[in-house]
Design a protein around this motif. Sequence first.
Motif, PDB file in Angstrom:
ATOM      1  N   ARG A  44       0.812  -1.226   0.000  1.00  0.00           N
ATOM      2  CA  ARG A  44       0.000   0.000   0.000  1.00  0.00           C
ATOM      3  C   ARG A  44       0.842   1.271   0.000  1.00  0.00           C
ATOM      4  N   ASP A  45       2.161   1.157  -0.025  1.00  0.00           N
ATOM      5  CA  ASP A  45       3.020   2.331   0.127  1.00  0.00           C
ATOM      6  C   ASP A  45       2.717   3.424  -0.899  1.00  0.00           C
ATOM      7  N   ALA A  46       2.545   3.040  -2.133  1.00  0.00           N
ATOM      8  CA  ALA A  46       2.249   4.028  -3.175  1.00  0.00           C
ATOM      9  C   ALA A  46       0.917   4.723  -2.901  1.00  0.00           C
ATOM     10  N   ALA A  47      -0.031   3.963  -2.369  1.00  0.00           N
ATOM     11  CA  ALA A  47      -1.333   4.542  -2.049  1.00  0.00           C
ATOM     12  C   ALA A  47      -1.213   5.561  -0.917  1.00  0.00           C
ATOM     13  N   PHE A  48      -0.412   5.227   0.098  1.00  0.00           N
ATOM     14  CA  PHE A  48      -0.210   6.197   1.186  1.00  0.00           C
ATOM     15  C   PHE A  48       0.434   7.472   0.659  1.00  0.00           C
ATOM     16  N   ARG A  49       1.421   7.344  -0.199  1.00  0.00           N
ATOM     17  CA  ARG A  49       2.068   8.538  -0.757  1.00  0.00           C
ATOM     18  C   ARG A  49       1.057   9.417  -1.493  1.00  0.00           C
ATOM     19  N   ALA A  50       0.225   8.782  -2.314  1.00  0.00           N
ATOM     20  CA  ALA A  50      -0.764   9.542  -3.082  1.00  0.00           C
ATOM     21  C   ALA A  50      -1.823  10.159  -2.180  1.00  0.00           C
ATOM     22  N   ALA A  51      -2.222   9.433  -1.148  1.00  0.00           N
ATOM     23  CA  ALA A  51      -3.252   9.939  -0.242  1.00  0.00           C
ATOM     24  C   ALA A  51      -2.755  11.139   0.555  1.00  0.00           C
ATOM     25  N   ILE A  52      -1.464  11.139   0.872  1.00  0.00           N
ATOM     26  CA  ILE A  52      -0.919  12.197   1.730  1.00  0.00           C
ATOM     27  C   ILE A  52      -0.489  13.412   0.922  1.00  0.00           C
ATOM     28  N   TYR A  53       0.142  13.193  -0.229  1.00  0.00           N
ATOM     29  CA  TYR A  53       0.686  14.326  -0.981  1.00  0.00           C
ATOM     30  C   TYR A  53       0.070  14.517  -2.369  1.00  0.00           C
ATOM     31  N   GLY A  54      -0.874  13.670  -2.749  1.00  0.00           N
ATOM     32  CA  GLY A  54      -1.586  13.931  -3.986  1.00  0.00           C
ATOM     33  C   GLY A  54      -2.419  15.197  -3.876  1.00  0.00           C
ATOM     34  N   GLN A  55      -2.645  15.865  -5.000  1.00  0.00           N
ATOM     35  CA  GLN A  55      -3.399  17.119  -4.998  1.00  0.00           C
ATOM     36  C   GLN A  55      -4.609  17.022  -5.920  1.00  0.00           C
ATOM     37  N   PHE A  56      -5.667  17.700  -5.490  1.00  0.00           N
ATOM     38  CA  PHE A  56      -6.878  17.803  -6.305  1.00  0.00           C
ATOM     39  C   PHE A  56      -7.465  19.190  -6.103  1.00  0.00           C
ATOM     40  N   GLU A  57      -7.566  19.933  -7.169  1.00  0.00           N
ATOM     41  CA  GLU A  57      -8.095  21.303  -7.132  1.00  0.00           C
ATOM     42  C   GLU A  57      -7.377  22.155  -6.078  1.00  0.00           C
ATOM     43  N   GLY A  58      -6.062  21.936  -5.968  1.00  0.00           N
ATOM     44  CA  GLY A  58      -5.255  22.708  -5.033  1.00  0.00           C
ATOM     45  C   GLY A  58      -5.258  22.193  -3.613  1.00  0.00           C
ATOM     46  N   ARG A  59      -6.010  21.122  -3.336  1.00  0.00           N
ATOM     47  CA  ARG A  59      -6.090  20.566  -1.988  1.00  0.00           C
ATOM     48  C   ARG A  59      -5.183  19.351  -1.862  1.00  0.00           C
ATOM     49  N   ALA A  60      -4.549  19.238  -0.712  1.00  0.00           N
ATOM     50  CA  ALA A  60      -3.758  18.052  -0.378  1.00  0.00           C
ATOM     51  C   ALA A  60      -3.837  17.839   1.127  1.00  0.00           C
ATOM     52  N   LEU A  61      -3.686  16.608   1.563  1.00  0.00           N
ATOM     53  CA  LEU A  61      -3.684  16.328   2.999  1.00  0.00           C
ATOM     54  C   LEU A  61      -2.481  17.014   3.646  1.00  0.00           C
ATOM     55  N   ALA A  62      -1.283  16.702   3.194  1.00  0.00           N
ATOM     56  CA  ALA A  62      -0.034  17.402   3.553  1.00  0.00           C
ATOM     57  C   ALA A  62       0.008  17.865   5.006  1.00  0.00           C
ATOM     58  N   PRO A  63      -0.010  16.957   5.982  1.00  0.00           N
ATOM     59  CA  PRO A  63      -0.015  17.368   7.380  1.00  0.00           C
ATOM     60  C   PRO A  63       1.372  17.798   7.860  1.00  0.00           C
ATOM     61  N   ASP A  64       1.393  18.431   9.014  1.00  0.00           N
ATOM     62  CA  ASP A  64       2.641  18.745   9.705  1.00  0.00           C
ATOM     63  C   ASP A  64       2.926  17.739  10.816  1.00  0.00           C
ATOM     64  N   VAL A  65       1.866  17.207  11.391  1.00  0.00           N
ATOM     65  CA  VAL A  65       1.963  16.172  12.427  1.00  0.00           C
ATOM     66  C   VAL A  65       0.994  15.069  12.051  1.00  0.00           C
ATOM     67  N   LEU A  66       1.469  13.830  12.106  1.00  0.00           N
ATOM     68  CA  LEU A  66       0.644  12.676  11.743  1.00  0.00           C
ATOM     69  C   LEU A  66       0.640  11.716  12.924  1.00  0.00           C
TER      70      LEU A  66
END
Length: 511
Positions: A44-66
């Motif tokens: 699932r590693d690729a999926a986690f990468r996409a879920a965390i840093y993928g972008q859609f309409e300028g939005r991304a999860l991109a947290p500072d603390v997880l």
Amino acid sequence: MRIQRAILCLTTVMTCGTASVAVAQLRICEWNVTNYSNNLPDSRDAAFRAAIYGQFEGRALAPDVLVCQEFISQASVNAFLSLLNNAPGSPGDWAAGQFVNGNDTDSALFYRTTRVDLLQVATIAVGGPPPNQPRNTMRYLVRPKDYNANAAILAIYSSHMKAGATSEDQARRALEATRIRANAETLNPAYHFMLCGDLNVQTSQEEAYQVLVSSQTNDTGRFFDPISTPGHWNNNCAFQFVHTQDPAGAGGMDDRHDQILMELSLLDGQGLAYIGQPGIPYSTTTWNDANHSYRAWGNDGTSCNSSLRINGNTMVGPVIAQALVTAAANGGHLPVFADFRVPAKIDAPVLIDFGQVALDDLAEQTFTVTNAGDVALWNAAGIDALDYTLSASAGFAVPGGAFVEPPGGAGNLHVVSMDTSTPGPKSGTLTIVSDAPENPQWVISLVGEVLGGVVGDIDGDGDVDQSDLGLLLTAWGTCAGDPGYNPSADLDDSGCIGQGDLGLLLSNFGG
């Protein structure tokens, strides 16, 4: 005082901040990552990468603390840290907190080192077999970068409570909730605290949840739901925008197991604080709730009792939605995040020198008070406004009232004045009392000198001469309140201008 102000904020939410969301604000994310992992590298590693840093309409999860649950081992923490740092779009500045391998799967903390400092990792409750709670409860002390005050410290609890609906399951959840609240009561009163967890509760009426959020005799360890959305969440489509459980399984999205709860001072709009309107329930008509930064990432509200919508997902789009489903591993959870403002910082001079001023002349100096929060790091919307008042010691004066300075501005310009009615050197202090935790009392030293110290120097030019004699004779025979009375010529302070004053002047004539 802090609790009273926060209660007022909950009842008058429109005055306690805005709900604007910006990418540079402090973002804290909760995620049960579903048994990561007995087999490394995880598929699932690729999926986690996409879920965390993928972008859609300028939005991304991109947290500072997880804040995560269900890690298997130190090796799995290391592997997840690697995927965070190597994901496309990642800043590559991630670190992991100390991992504690407990009775079952365990919590892990990841944080961006350019944004947050990790101060402490503590196990506040140890899991075990029944009737004990099943897993360790962890507490992480973090602080935004470049802050040093206790009032900027955030204690984050991570919990994965017992699943199931039996009375024993509920009792084990209640036990863990009791331990979390009791520990929160022991924290330094200046700290803030929050709970990130897979709580496995299906209703806000369950004992464990009430232990956390209800009012008790001691409310210093009490938690609150920042989106004010209590209820029976299980299989209830009235809560479809906040469901997090089972985006990939056959049962579908039907529970609000994953939550972020916060103490009251994080909800008062002052200092380190949640960005949102905590007294307003989360929308039941849109995921894009302007009153809250809180989100169940990927849940666009169209998947009640079904797997997460992929094609046409209006929050994250199809690529991120598919990544979230894959990461959930045939059941699992969606991540939940909330954004926070960091406290204001203050900047002002430390010395104001009036120089030499003639007796009774106007003596004023200007100074600027600035909100010095790091706009480059957090942006203006991610920093609290600076609230402050001014006061000065005897002999000096400053404007009264309360002042506000937003971050990123040029600063507020103020005037301080010095009393010049008596000659000689002057010194004092100007104190700025603010809500900046690093410098709640900023003290400016005030110095100056009032000339005209020679007795008889009526005109304040530094000597006693014919000009001063002329002023005294002009006022001769008058008393206080009479036309023509000159208080500067009343050298003996008798209230009248006469022989005593003339004698003092002549004794210093020519000096």
